[in-house]
Motif scaffolding. Structure first.
Motif, PDB file in Angstrom:
ATOM      1  N   GLU A  53       0.848  -1.190   0.000  1.00 39.07           N
ATOM      2  CA  GLU A  53       0.000   0.000   0.000  1.00 39.07           C
ATOM      3  C   GLU A  53       0.885   1.243   0.000  1.00 39.07           C
ATOM      4  N   GLN A  54       0.526   2.208  -0.811  1.00 36.13           N
ATOM      5  CA  GLN A  54       1.241   3.477  -0.808  1.00 36.13           C
ATOM      6  C   GLN A  54       0.310   4.588  -0.352  1.00 36.13           C
ATOM      7  N   THR A  55       0.842   5.515   0.400  1.00 36.42           N
ATOM      8  CA  THR A  55       0.109   6.697   0.841  1.00 36.42           C
ATOM      9  C   THR A  55       1.007   7.895   0.604  1.00 36.42           C
ATOM     10  N   TYR A  56       0.461   8.943   0.047  1.00 39.22           N
ATOM     11  CA  TYR A  56       1.300  10.115  -0.177  1.00 39.22           C
ATOM     12  C   TYR A  56       0.532  11.413   0.057  1.00 39.22           C
ATOM     13  N   LYS A  57       1.300  12.414   0.423  1.00 38.22           N
ATOM     14  CA  LYS A  57       0.787  13.763   0.649  1.00 38.22           C
ATOM     15  C   LYS A  57       1.061  14.582  -0.599  1.00 38.22           C
ATOM     16  N   PHE A  58       0.061  15.361  -1.029  1.00 37.21           N
ATOM     17  CA  PHE A  58       0.258  16.158  -2.233  1.00 37.21           C
ATOM     18  C   PHE A  58      -0.591  17.423  -2.153  1.00 37.21           C
ATOM     19  N   ASN A  59      -0.261  18.383  -2.978  1.00 40.56           N
ATOM     20  CA  ASN A  59      -0.993  19.643  -3.037  1.00 40.56           C
ATOM     21  C   ASN A  59      -1.725  19.792  -4.363  1.00 40.56           C
TER      22      ASN A  59
END
Length: 392
Positions: A180-186
């Motif tokens: 599983e991947q989780t990422y923060k983005f704008n």
């Protein structure tokens, strides 16, 4: 053994159940008997050695030319161990059933089975499967890697992930990984205005600017130690993350779920992977021919798709800040226009419309963007809520 499914989320059992064929280079042949394999039970569930709750998803296979997830609700689902302890799962909607967090426990060395009673009165079950002891994930690491772009005449820039691990028992083992991947983005721009028939100021420009997105990597990763002297796993290649999206743009996390599975479970996922890897085999062995471990107790000839997995489980998570040494290709700007009245009216069904300001105007001049995801990160599938596990 590594199977890369970049074109299809074949790891999702309901996709397999829908019998999707994505390769358009070969004329597809569907035998006349295929309709009888529609509306089949699809099981996607597990019990493992980590603390519950454990989940089971039930659905029905759909037509080949109109695939969708068709949840099966109203079932009685029970997990039982070899000592006679059992728990009836709670239905929470959309075909999903959960154990209680304080309910049945997955204990290595014990055996478990699933039983399903449908609203139509059909009974399904699996045989008992013994739970293995979990292995150890020693480390997850990554290396910079450039790969050819499938559409453009340039290389993709990104990170290739690897795993080191071992099992403390000297017996042969079968490994299966879910990632599983989780990422923060704008979003591309902050919101400065909104239009609902009138142009108005937006006074909380950061409210829809930062999101978190969670995805299951759609690949099947398997490893077999049966014919190996060592039970160590060194430099095993996992997934590749490129800079064509915003995944690595701010902060990225990967969670590796490692399962020690039975030989039968290994064979099942190996067969599923082979369907997508071997072009010719894909058309001679349709997905309904890959039988799982659940069967109709009164009609063993009825195909049942999917699998109920019993496995020893271990996990490891790492975080990565934006690697500034990579070349980033995701779009960092959206086209900006002057928002004329006709354009705003054409999109009236989308009101309120969020708009940024033209750069260099001190936030005083509203600009039109092609898509709302340019200013609203939730439109890109993001979630405003920070995950509980997230650390900065």
């Amino acid at each position: 053994m590594l199977y890369d499914k970049t074109a299809s989320r074949i790891v999702r059992i309901f996709i397999i159940a829908s019998l999707i064929v994505t390769n358009s280079c070969i004329d597809e042949y569907w035998p006349e008997v295929l309709p009888k394999y529609e509306r089949l039970l699809v099981v996607d569930g597990q019990i493992d050695s980590e603390e519950g709750p454990y989940s089971v998803s039930l659905s029905l296979s759909t037509e080949v030319d109109w695939p969708f997830f068709d949840p099966l609700e109203g079932c009685i689902v029970t997990i039982t161990d070899d000592l006679g302890d059992s728990e009836q799962l709670t239905e929470i909607g959309n075909g999903k059933y959960l154990t209680n967090k304080q309910g049945i426990k997955g204990i290595p060395g014990r055996s478990y089975k699933i039983e399903i009673l449908t609203p139509q009165g059909k009974n399904y079950q699996s045989d008992f499967m013994k739970m293995s002891h979990p292995g150890v994930i020693d480390s997850i690491y990554y290396k910079t890697a450039n790969k050819p772009h499938p559409e453009f005449e340039r290389m993709m820039s990104g990170l290739q992930f690897y795993l080191n691990g071992h099992h403390e028992n000297n017996s042969s083992f079968y490994f299966y990984w879910k990632i599983e991947q989780t990422y923060k983005f704008n979003a591309n721009y902050r919101i400065r205005f909104y239009y609902d028939g009138q142009m108005r100021r937006f006074f909380n420009p950061d409210s829809l600017f930062t999101c978190f997105k969670n995805d299951l990597i759609p690949n099947i990763y398997l490893y077999d130690t049966e014919n190996l002297n060592s039970r160590e796993i060194m430099d095993f290649p996992l997934h590749y993350v490129n800079t064509e999206t915003k995944a690595l743009s701010i902060r990225y996390s990967v969670l590796v779920n490692q399962y020690i599975i039975t030989k039968e479970t290994y064979k099942y996922y190996n067969d599923i992977a082979s369907l997508n890897d071997e072009q010719g085999d894909l058309y001679s062995r349709l997905p309904f021919q890959v039988r799982g471990n659940v069967y109709n107790t009164e009609d063993n000839d009825e195909p049942v798709l999917g699998y109920f997995m019993v496995a020893g489980k271990s996990t490891k998570r790492i975080f990565i800040d934006r690697p500034n040494y990579l070349d980033y290709y995701y779009s960092d700007s959206c086209n900006l226009y002057g928002p004329d009245a006709e354009l705003l009216w054409i999109h009236r069904n989308e009101w309120p419309l969020f708009l940024p300001a033209f750069p260099g105007t001190g936030g005083a001049s509203p600009a039109w963007v092609d898509y709302q995801w340019c200013v609203d990160c939730t439109k890109s599938g993001g979630d405003l809520a920070k995950p509980e596990f997230w650390v900065e």
